[in-house]
Scaffold this active site. Structure first.
Site, PDB file in Angstrom:
ATOM      1  N   TRP A 137      40.125  47.030  55.283  1.00 22.94           N
ATOM      2  CA  TRP A 137      40.261  45.649  55.741  1.00 22.94           C
ATOM      3  C   TRP A 137      40.796  45.668  57.181  1.00 22.94           C
ATOM      4  O   TRP A 137      41.788  46.353  57.451  1.00 22.94           O
ATOM      5  CB  TRP A 137      41.240  44.920  54.806  1.00 22.94           C
ATOM      6  N   ASP A 218      47.352  47.550  47.655  1.00 26.27           N
ATOM      7  CA  ASP A 218      47.069  46.194  48.120  1.00 26.27           C
ATOM      8  C   ASP A 218      46.111  45.560  47.115  1.00 26.27           C
ATOM      9  O   ASP A 218      44.963  46.001  46.992  1.00 26.27           O
ATOM     10  CB  ASP A 218      46.429  46.293  49.518  1.00 26.27           C
ATOM     11  N   ALA A 220      44.466  42.103  46.338  1.00 24.39           N
ATOM     12  CA  ALA A 220      44.294  40.732  46.835  1.00 24.39           C
ATOM     13  C   ALA A 220      43.244  39.951  46.047  1.00 24.39           C
ATOM     14  O   ALA A 220      43.049  38.766  46.295  1.00 24.39           O
ATOM     15  CB  ALA A 220      43.910  40.763  48.320  1.00 24.39           C
ATOM     16  N   LYS A 253      43.290  34.195  46.718  1.00 19.57           N
ATOM     17  CA  LYS A 253      41.876  34.132  46.288  1.00 19.57           C
ATOM     18  C   LYS A 253      41.776  33.696  44.833  1.00 19.57           C
ATOM     19  O   LYS A 253      40.982  32.838  44.497  1.00 19.57           O
ATOM     20  CB  LYS A 253      41.183  35.487  46.427  1.00 19.57           C
TER      21      LYS A 253
END
Ligand SMILES: Cc1ncc(COP(=O)(O)O)c(C=O)c1O
Length: 399
Positions: A137, A218, A220, A253
């Site tokens: 990312w 991470d 997300a 999200k």
């Protein structure tokens, strides 16, 4: 009389220009394109079949309840909404939810959690290197730079074959020094969509724990890939094996509250006392940076997760988002043998094996906007755009 100094102090006007964020630049380009048939697959948010990013129905209801019942907006402190973090525990940690050595706090989105996690690492071990599989990312490297940690890249993905370069990954992790950080995507890898299988996770966890690396996971997009529990497989396996783990989590999200900035950071150490000390450092850093996280989105998530009926409805809406992602993937995958890899991947993003020239040609000739790298958002496509998109991509692959 004052003598005039010759050396001029540097002023704000002396600042060098900043390279523009390429994804933001892409959005601006797409916005400016007058062609009505344009397709925006550069965007980083979920879209439904007709191209909207709606507020979840359950979220609207929670916000209404919040409006009706909230009696104060007094400060909450640097941990934010503590009940919010408590309610997230079982969703993220699963069978580790009762482990008192794992402590969490609310952060401004996943970005805030990442920054805070890296701040903690830089505080305890400024020599730590961060092992990063590329591509990753695009906001990971600047966050790592911001705390002055060194980033070591290794190749994660073979774009031509749509496959993870797993041997390279394992070699890179095996070459890490104890204390180095392994930055890992929990699920729905951004930008490639190429997630580790359960077997691969087991191997990664083995190497991370044997080498004494510090895993920072991470996560997300929990719930956007295989399912809520399935997407946390790697997180939970790492917690099974390692005494020290950091998790940066985002609700932006899976609750579709992007701009409300809802996330959390989780720290595990070998003992309750050392976890409390680590958390005290985290609070201090948070206090220096944003003092306390914004309340609204986390308060609404708190209302949903604290109510059985609302939670059940959230799961249904989350499953609908996941189903759309996976059904668009299957449609694209079925269009050409060179696109089948897209059906094996997870989350909103995949990377097409297109050169920058081919991506620019699609933009110019077909009004299709994707990142120069070939990364595209599968649900950036409305249902009625999928066929035109795949036909144009196949045309580009043939050229
Ligand atoms: C891999 C990854 N990590 C973290 C984030 C941060 O999300 P948030 O909007 O909650 O800061 C994103 C958002 O795009 C992401 O793709």
């Amino acid at each position: 009389m004052l003598t005039q100094t010759k050396a001029k102090a540097r002023g704000l006007a002396d600042l060098p220009p900043v390279a523009s964020d390429s994804l933001l630049a892409l959005i601006a380009l797409c916005d400016a394109d007058p062609r009505p048939e344009k397709i925006d697959v550069g965007v980083g948010v979920f879209r439904d079949a007709v191209g909207n990013t709606p507020i979840l129905k359950v979220m609207k209801e929670a916000e209404q309840r919040l409006l009706d019942t909230q009696v104060t907006k007094a400060y909450l402190g640097s941990a934010g909404d503590k009940r919010f973090a408590e309610l997230l525990r079982p969703i993220l940690l699963g069978h580790h939810a009762g482990d008192k050595r794992i402590l969490g706090l609310q952060t401004p989105g996943g970005c805030g959690a990442l920054r805070l996690g890296f701040e903690l690492i830089a505080t305890v071990n400024p020599q730590a290197r961060v092992l990063v599989g590329t591509p990753t990312w695009p906001n990971h490297p600047p966050i790592i730079r911001s705390v002055r940690l060194q980033q070591i890249d290794y190749p994660y993905y073979e774009r031509g074959q749509g496959a993870i370069r797993f041997e390279d990954m394992i070699t890179a992790l095996e070459n890490g020094e104890p204390g180095d950080v392994a930055l890992l995507h929990g699920c729905c890898h951004n930008p490639t969509g190429a997630d580790l299988s359960e077997e691969q996770w087991r191997e990664v966890v083995r190497v991370v724990s044997e080498r004494g690396l510090l895993p920072l996971i991470d996560i997300a997009y929990q719930g956007f890939g295989r399912g809520l529990d399935e997407d946390a497989y790697g997180v939970r396996l790492m917690l099974d094996a390692c005494d020290e783990v950091i998790i940066a989590q985002s609700c932006d999200k899976n609750f579709s509250v992007y701009r409300d900035r809802v996330g959390s950071l989780w720290i595990k150490t070998a003992a309750v006392d050392s976890s409390k000390t680590a958390m005290a450092h985290v609070h201090q850093r948070a206090r220096e940076m944003w003092s306390m996280p914004p309340d609204h989105g986390a308060a609404a998530v708190h209302i949903i997760l604290d109510d059985e009926e609302l939670s059940a409805r959230w799961l249904v809406e989350l499953a609908a988002m996941r189903d759309r992602i996976n059904s668009v993937r299957q449609r694209i995958a079925a269009a050409d043998p060179r696109l089948t890899f897209i059906g094996r991947q997870f989350g909103m993003f995949s990377m097409l094996p297109l050169s920058k020239e081919q991506v620019l040609k699609l933009r110019h000739d077909d009004a299709i906007y994707m990142a120069d790298s070939g990364r595209f958002n599968v649900v950036g496509l409305g249902d009625d755009q999928i066929d035109r998109f795949t036909a144009a991509v196949i045309g580009a692959l043939n050229s």
